[in-house]
Each structure stands twice: as structure tokens, then as C-alpha cells.
Design a protein around this motif. Structure first.
Motif, PDB file in Angstrom:
ATOM      1  N   VAL A   1       0.855  -1.184   0.000  1.00  0.00           N
ATOM      2  CA  VAL A   1       0.000   0.000   0.000  1.00  0.00           C
ATOM      3  C   VAL A   1       0.891   1.234   0.000  1.00  0.00           C
ATOM      4  O   VAL A   1       1.781   1.367   0.842  1.00  0.00           O
ATOM      5  N   GLY A   2       0.665   2.131  -0.967  1.00  0.00           N
ATOM      6  CA  GLY A   2       1.477   3.343  -1.060  1.00  0.00           C
ATOM      7  C   GLY A   2       0.792   4.391  -1.902  1.00  0.00           C
ATOM      8  O   GLY A   2      -0.359   4.237  -2.299  1.00  0.00           O
ATOM      9  N   ASP A   3       1.540   5.462  -2.200  1.00  0.00           N
ATOM     10  CA  ASP A   3       0.916   6.530  -2.985  1.00  0.00           C
ATOM     11  C   ASP A   3       1.843   7.129  -4.048  1.00  0.00           C
ATOM     12  O   ASP A   3       1.551   8.179  -4.591  1.00  0.00           O
ATOM     13  N   THR A   4       2.958   6.464  -4.338  1.00  0.00           N
ATOM     14  CA  THR A   4       3.843   6.981  -5.377  1.00  0.00           C
ATOM     15  C   THR A   4       4.084   5.915  -6.437  1.00  0.00           C
ATOM     16  O   THR A   4       3.892   4.725  -6.201  1.00  0.00           O
ATOM     17  N   LYS A   5       4.517   6.360  -7.599  1.00  0.00           N
ATOM     18  CA  LYS A   5       4.740   5.451  -8.720  1.00  0.00           C
ATOM     19  C   LYS A   5       5.833   4.428  -8.379  1.00  0.00           C
ATOM     20  O   LYS A   5       5.712   3.257  -8.708  1.00  0.00           O
ATOM     21  N   TRP A   6       6.919   4.851  -7.697  1.00  0.00           N
ATOM     22  CA  TRP A   6       7.992   3.898  -7.404  1.00  0.00           C
ATOM     23  C   TRP A   6       7.535   2.859  -6.386  1.00  0.00           C
ATOM     24  O   TRP A   6       7.960   1.712  -6.423  1.00  0.00           O
ATOM     25  N   GLU A   7       6.630   3.247  -5.473  1.00  0.00           N
ATOM     26  CA  GLU A   7       6.093   2.268  -4.523  1.00  0.00           C
ATOM     27  C   GLU A   7       5.235   1.245  -5.267  1.00  0.00           C
ATOM     28  O   GLU A   7       5.287   0.057  -4.963  1.00  0.00           O
TER      29      GLU A   7
END
Length: 110
Positions: free
Chosen positions: A69-75
Motif C-alpha cells: 500500500v502506497g501513494d507513489t509510482k515507485w512504490e
């Protein structure tokens, strides 16, 4: 199910705290499902990156499902990057979908 929330940069001490708890759950339950939530996460310090590699090799087959679970493209890219290092079924969810991630982890369809 194990829920892990990380922020900032992971360091060696984080693994010293996390790994024994994870290994105890494996001992008690066998394969487990993990929710890995990244909030303002900036990666790993050098020593922690080595800890992560060792962890991945040792526990290659101990995770049944991994919800990232995350909020950036790399995550989001981490969900693809992790695949060769585990037999777990992996799925990425945005931060506002954490309940959906939990429901996916609790589901029976593998």
C-alpha cells in the motif's frame, strides 16, 4: 495477518525489531499474509537494504499474500520488483484503498 507501516527510511534497527516478530508468526501459523503500508516512505539506508535482501532470501516461501500500500509510482513499482524474491501473490493498492487491501488479504481466492 501481519500489518507493517513504514515511513521515512528503514534502518538496521527496524529489521532488528520486525524480523523476530515475523519469524514468531511463521513459527505459530506457517505461511502468513502481510499488509506493507508505506506512508511518506523514502526507502532503505545502506545497512537496511542488506537486511532486506537477507530477509527476502530466508523467507522466500513464508508469505502467502503481500498487499503493498502506497501513494507513489515507485512504490507501485515495488510490487513488480518484489515478485522474483517471493512465492507470495502480490497486489498493489493506493493509500486510500487500505480497507480494500485488508479485504484482499483476508479473501480465500488464491
Amino acid at each position: 495477518m501481519l500489518e507493517v507501516q513504514v515511513g521515512g527510511k528503514l534502518d538496521h534497527e527496524d529489521y532488528q525489531d520486525f524480523v523476530p516478530k515475523f519469524e514468531q508468526l511463521i513459527k505459530e501459523h506457517g505461511k502468513i499474509r502481510v499488509l506493507f503500508e508505506m506512508v511518506d516512505f523514502h526507502g532503505w539506508k545502506a545497512g537496511a537494504l542488506w537486511d532486506d535482501i537477507k530477509f527476502d532470501l530466508k523467507h522466500f516461501a513464508d508469505i502467502e499474500r503481500l498487499a503493498i500500500v502506497g501513494d507513489t509510482k515507485w512504490e507501485q513499482g515495488m510490487s513488480l520488483f518484489c515478485r522474483p524474491f517471493t512465492t507470495a501473490k502480490i497486489h498493489y493498492f493506493h493509500l486510500d484503498e487500505v480497507d480494500k487491501a485488508r479485504a484482499w488479504l483476508e479473501g480465500d481466492d488464491l
